[in-house]
Enzyme design. Structure first.
Site, mmCIF file in Angstrom:
data_model
loop_
_atom_site.group_PDB
_atom_site.id
_atom_site.type_symbol
_atom_site.label_atom_id
_atom_site.label_comp_id
_atom_site.label_asym_id
_atom_site.label_seq_id
_atom_site.Cartn_x
_atom_site.Cartn_y
_atom_site.Cartn_z
ATOM 1 N N HIS A 212 47.316 42.009 36.005
ATOM 2 C CA HIS A 212 46.088 42.699 36.403
ATOM 3 C C HIS A 212 45.034 42.610 35.283
ATOM 4 O O HIS A 212 44.535 43.638 34.802
ATOM 5 C CB HIS A 212 46.361 44.162 36.783
ATOM 6 C CG HIS A 212 45.309 44.716 37.699
ATOM 7 N ND1 HIS A 212 45.581 45.506 38.785
ATOM 8 C CD2 HIS A 212 43.958 44.584 37.683
ATOM 9 C CE1 HIS A 212 44.453 45.845 39.395
ATOM 10 N NE2 HIS A 212 43.438 45.286 38.735
ATOM 11 N N ARG B 178 43.707 42.940 45.663
ATOM 12 C CA ARG B 178 44.666 44.030 45.554
ATOM 13 C C ARG B 178 46.000 43.568 46.136
ATOM 14 O O ARG B 178 46.028 42.855 47.140
ATOM 15 C CB ARG B 178 44.183 45.259 46.345
ATOM 16 C CG ARG B 178 43.177 46.125 45.591
ATOM 17 C CD ARG B 178 43.797 46.858 44.401
ATOM 18 N NE ARG B 178 42.840 47.681 43.685
ATOM 19 C CZ ARG B 178 42.138 47.303 42.619
ATOM 20 N NH1 ARG B 178 42.271 46.084 42.142
ATOM 21 N NH2 ARG B 178 41.310 48.142 42.026
HETATM 22 N N1 LIG Z 1 42.224 41.923 39.534
HETATM 23 C C1 LIG Z 1 41.256 42.532 38.881
HETATM 24 O O1 LIG Z 1 41.217 42.539 37.661
HETATM 25 C C2 LIG Z 1 40.171 43.205 39.664
HETATM 26 C C3 LIG Z 1 39.043 43.669 38.968
HETATM 27 C C4 LIG Z 1 38.002 44.243 39.687
HETATM 28 C C5 LIG Z 1 38.103 44.348 41.070
HETATM 29 N N2 LIG Z 1 39.198 43.889 41.724
HETATM 30 C C6 LIG Z 1 39.283 43.986 43.203
HETATM 31 O O2 LIG Z 1 38.243 43.200 43.767
HETATM 32 C C7 LIG Z 1 37.763 43.886 44.931
HETATM 33 C C8 LIG Z 1 36.394 43.370 45.335
HETATM 34 O O3 LIG Z 1 35.403 43.855 44.423
HETATM 35 P P1 LIG Z 1 33.844 43.669 44.737
HETATM 36 O O4 LIG Z 1 33.110 44.376 43.668
HETATM 37 O O5 LIG Z 1 33.532 42.243 44.994
HETATM 38 O O6 LIG Z 1 33.746 44.475 46.112
HETATM 39 P P2 LIG Z 1 32.539 44.521 47.169
HETATM 40 O O7 LIG Z 1 31.265 44.115 46.501
HETATM 41 O O8 LIG Z 1 32.626 45.824 47.847
HETATM 42 O O9 LIG Z 1 32.901 43.349 48.197
HETATM 43 C C9 LIG Z 1 33.952 43.438 49.105
HETATM 44 C C10 LIG Z 1 33.929 42.205 50.007
HETATM 45 O O10 LIG Z 1 35.066 42.233 50.872
HETATM 46 C C11 LIG Z 1 34.640 42.122 52.216
HETATM 47 N N3 LIG Z 1 35.507 42.886 53.123
HETATM 48 C C12 LIG Z 1 35.842 44.200 53.031
HETATM 49 N N4 LIG Z 1 36.630 44.541 54.068
HETATM 50 C C13 LIG Z 1 36.780 43.432 54.814
HETATM 51 C C14 LIG Z 1 37.449 43.149 56.039
HETATM 52 N N5 LIG Z 1 38.140 44.089 56.686
HETATM 53 N N6 LIG Z 1 37.381 41.895 56.524
HETATM 54 C C15 LIG Z 1 36.684 40.931 55.880
HETATM 55 N N7 LIG Z 1 36.016 41.133 54.732
HETATM 56 C C16 LIG Z 1 36.071 42.371 54.210
HETATM 57 C C17 LIG Z 1 33.244 42.690 52.236
HETATM 58 O O11 LIG Z 1 32.572 42.236 53.392
HETATM 59 P P3 LIG Z 1 30.983 42.548 53.632
HETATM 60 O O12 LIG Z 1 30.290 41.577 52.699
HETATM 61 O O13 LIG Z 1 30.753 42.233 55.046
HETATM 62 O O14 LIG Z 1 30.775 43.983 53.251
HETATM 63 C C18 LIG Z 1 32.691 42.164 50.920
HETATM 64 O O15 LIG Z 1 32.239 40.835 51.072
HETATM 65 C C19 LIG Z 1 37.811 45.348 44.496
HETATM 66 O O16 LIG Z 1 37.862 46.194 45.631
HETATM 67 C C20 LIG Z 1 39.091 45.408 43.688
HETATM 68 O O17 LIG Z 1 40.158 45.767 44.539
HETATM 69 C C21 LIG Z 1 40.237 43.324 41.044
#
Ligand SMILES: NC(=O)c1ccc[n+]([C@@H]2O[C@H](COP(=O)([O-])OP(=O)(O)OC[C@H]3O[C@@H](n4cnc5c(N)ncnc54)[C@H](OP(=O)(O)O)[C@@H]3O)[C@@H](O)[C@H]2O)c1
Length: 311
Positions: free
Chosen positions: A274, A226
């Protein structure tokens, strides 16, 4: 019969209606109509960029589904009725696209293919040894659905791969760092930094001058998490000083990236609008339906957002 409210202003409901008809024919699909005085009772809602304050008075809601993986915007806009879970989108097709994006740009930066694009314009024929893959240190921030899959793919290519998350994560071939305490050592060992963090109170503006300054000289950045995680001015300074050699950015503080923004024409910034991963209505409805069926048969929902934590 279960009813699903489709509350995604600006999104064409057609493909979603067809997706649900295909995967759950017994579900009644109810597109929200602008200006409607009262929302009809619905068991489920599928939402994306809803009007502020939406959903508060939808009776009988059992669960709210997000049309995307990131829920930061949604959590700012809606206050969920008490006890109603918010489920984010997890779909193998979404993960696959993100893995492709990360692998593409990691290799792009590792091999410095931008250099050859520039040299082509000068009709210049020159060959440079890119360095050994096993010695190129890739660091993935966020090891969830997307970051975890990306880290596995990058490690499988032979890169020296590490990841950073809130809690420790065990992924074969990926060195795990976690928490603020281990962030400096994670950054110090990272040549290509890939950010796949959600935007939360704990990650907002995390990639600032201080964090970028901990990377080795000439590091590269890929941000597909993000825009709010990155301090854009600090990246521009780091590009200026050479701390960061090049960056690929898919997400921005303001989207669409405003006209005239310095990233648009920066010679060492690659902008993508994006598109790292995009939601596909057919595969996404299949994933949502699988979760609805879980709930209807008395099982627990998967991928429920922890609203306090923000992801
Ligand atoms: N650019 C694009 O097209 C696109 C598309 C889809 C998603 N995204 C972005 O990608 C993000 C991740 O998606 P996801 O499905 O992988 O999410 P997810 O499964 O919820 O994973 C989030 C990861 O971030 C870590 N995290 C969260 N807060 C943190 C902190 N304060 N310090 C360190 N690590 C932290 C979490 O740690 P833990 O493992 O310890 O919980 C987890 O490993 C989404 O939230 C979205 O914003 C972008």
């Amino acid at each position: 019969l279960p009813r699903l409210l489709f509350l995604c202003p600006g999104v064409d409901p057609g493909r979603w209606r067809r997706g649900f008809a295909r995967h759950m024919p017994e579900l009644e699909f109810v597109p929200a109509t602008a200006g409607e005085a009262e929302t009809p009772p619905c068991d489920y809602a599928l939402v994306w960029r809803p009007p502020a304050g939406a959903l508060q008075d939808v009776p009988d809601l059992r669960a709210v589904f997000s049309l995307g993986a990131g829920v930061d915007d949604l959590l700012r806009r809606v206050r969920l009725p008490a006890g109603v879970p918010l489920v984010r989108l997890v779909d193998p097709a979404l993960t696959e696209l993100m893995v492709e994006y990360v692998v593409h740009w990691v290799i792009h930066h590792h091999r410095d293919f931008a250099r050859y694009a520039a040299w082509q314009r000068e009709e210049r024929w020159r060959q440079v040894w890119p360095g050994q893959t096993s010695e190129r240190r890739v660091g993935i921030m966020g090891l969830g659905e997307l970051g975890g899959a990306a880290a596995r793919a990058v490690a499988a290519l032979g890169f020296d791969t590490a990841g950073w998350s809130r809690t420790p994560r065990r992924i074969p071939g990926v060195r795990s760092f976690h928490g603020p305490g281990e962030l400096p050592s994670f950054l110090a060992r990272t040549d290509i930094l890939v950010c796949l963090l959600p935007l939360t109170a704990g990650t907002e503006r995390l990639l600032d001058a201080r964090a970028l300054g901990l990377l080795p000289e000439g590091a590269r950045l890929v941000n597909a998490g993000r825009g709010g995680v990155l301090v854009e001015e600090d990246l521009l300074d780091a590009l200026e000083s050479g701390r960061i050699a090049a960056a690929t950015l898919d997400v921005f503080r303001e989207e669409p990236l405003p006209p005239g923004h310095p990233f648009w024409r920066h010679p060492r910034v690659q902008v993508t609008p994006h598109v790292a991963s995009l939601t596909n209505a057919d595969t996404a409805t299949a994933a949502i339906v699988a979760n609805i069926r879980r709930l209807e048969s008395g099982e627990a929902l998967t991928h429920v957002v922890d609203v306090e934590r923000g992801y």
